[in-house]
Design an enzyme around this catalytic site. Structure first.
Site, PDB file in Angstrom:
ATOM      1  N   ASN A  71     -14.752 -55.068  92.156  1.00  0.00           N
ATOM      2  CA  ASN A  71     -14.454 -56.460  91.830  1.00  0.00           C
ATOM      3  C   ASN A  71     -13.961 -56.568  90.388  1.00  0.00           C
ATOM      4  O   ASN A  71     -12.792 -56.354  90.111  1.00  0.00           O
ATOM      5  CB  ASN A  71     -15.706 -57.307  92.091  1.00  0.00           C
ATOM      6  CG  ASN A  71     -15.426 -58.786  92.176  1.00  0.00           C
ATOM      7  OD1 ASN A  71     -14.617 -59.317  91.430  1.00  0.00           O
ATOM      8  ND2 ASN A  71     -16.107 -59.467  93.087  1.00  0.00           N
ATOM      9  N   ASP A 126     -19.871 -59.599  90.165  1.00  0.00           N
ATOM     10  CA  ASP A 126     -18.564 -60.207  90.400  1.00  0.00           C
ATOM     11  C   ASP A 126     -17.623 -59.807  89.259  1.00  0.00           C
ATOM     12  O   ASP A 126     -17.516 -58.636  88.936  1.00  0.00           O
ATOM     13  CB  ASP A 126     -18.708 -61.728  90.539  1.00  0.00           C
ATOM     14  CG  ASP A 126     -17.621 -62.348  91.408  1.00  0.00           C
ATOM     15  OD1 ASP A 126     -16.429 -62.158  91.093  1.00  0.00           O
ATOM     16  OD2 ASP A 126     -17.950 -63.030  92.394  1.00  0.00           O
ATOM     17  N   SER A 127     -16.978 -60.756  88.633  1.00  0.00           N
ATOM     18  CA  SER A 127     -15.986 -60.450  87.609  1.00  0.00           C
ATOM     19  C   SER A 127     -16.642 -60.061  86.289  1.00  0.00           C
ATOM     20  O   SER A 127     -17.833 -60.301  86.076  1.00  0.00           O
ATOM     21  CB  SER A 127     -15.074 -61.656  87.399  1.00  0.00           C
ATOM     22  OG  SER A 127     -14.374 -61.960  88.588  1.00  0.00           O
TER      23      SER A 127
END
Length: 206
Positions: A71, A126-127
């Site tokens: 990700n 996630d990011s």
């Protein structure tokens, strides 16, 4: 921008279709690294990959394949190290960059790269963004925080959003001297502006 036109640069690499391009970071050589998360189905899912492409649409290479839901992706301040967060297994990997699109395999046995940090318990990722000190700041799902990991692989802090949210999904830096963090709280549909202890890393072309 003037024409509002959209150009498709890449749909496949070496005959293999891109399944779920996700996060992106530009280098200083006119190219960008990006992750392909893949797609999940009821009984199986795609392997994920790390790719490097030129922004003019002329070249796309696969730098690493077989990742588990890759990700977030980011570069160290000197551009020599690449970081990737795997969502469903809660791991952050790093690679030394040999040249644009080429990374060293890494030192962790049976893995593509070198493990920077693996999260305890059930924490998904996630990011990510990198700050000016080279720390990796990764959005941490379930926990509802931005986790700060040093370049040496030490968890320095977990900065929680004001209202707990399992879906803290992204972070970037801005404001005067890049001392403000902008954090997405997707479960509540909120964007937070938060003071940050260290200046963020200015992105290439920012």
């Amino acid at each position: 921008i003037d024409t509002c036109g959209v150009t498709t640069l890449y749909t496949e690499c070496d005959g293999h279709q891109l399944r779920g391009p996700n996060d992106i970071v530009f280098d200083t050589n006119g190219g960008f690294w990006f992750t392909d998360l893949g797609k999940s189905r009821s009984r199986d899912s795609d392997n994920g990959g790390l790719y490097y492409a030129l922004a003019d649409g002329s070249s796309l290479v696969c730098a690493a394949y077989g990742l588990t839901k890759p990700n977030g992706v980011g570069l160290s301040p000197d551009g020599s190290t690449l970081y990737v967060a795997e969502t469903s297994v809660g791991r952050v990997w790093k690679w030394d960059i040999v040249s644009p699109g080429v990374v060293e395999r890494g030192t962790t046995p049976l893995a593509h790269g070198t493990l920077l940090y693996g999260f305890d318990g059930y924490q998904l990722l996630d990011s990510l963004a990198v700050d000016g000190d080279g720390n990796v700041c990764v959005a941490t799902l379930v926990t509802g925080a931005i986790s700060v990991i040093s370049p040496e692989g030490e968890l320095l802090d977990q900065v929680h959003v004001p209202k707990w949210d399992a879906y803290v999904t992204n972070v970037c830096f801005g404001g005067p001297d890049l001392m403000r963090a902008y954090v997405t709280s997707s479960g509540w549909g909120l964007l937070y502006e938060m003071p940050w202890e260290r200046p963020g890393l200015r992105l290439n072309y920012q």
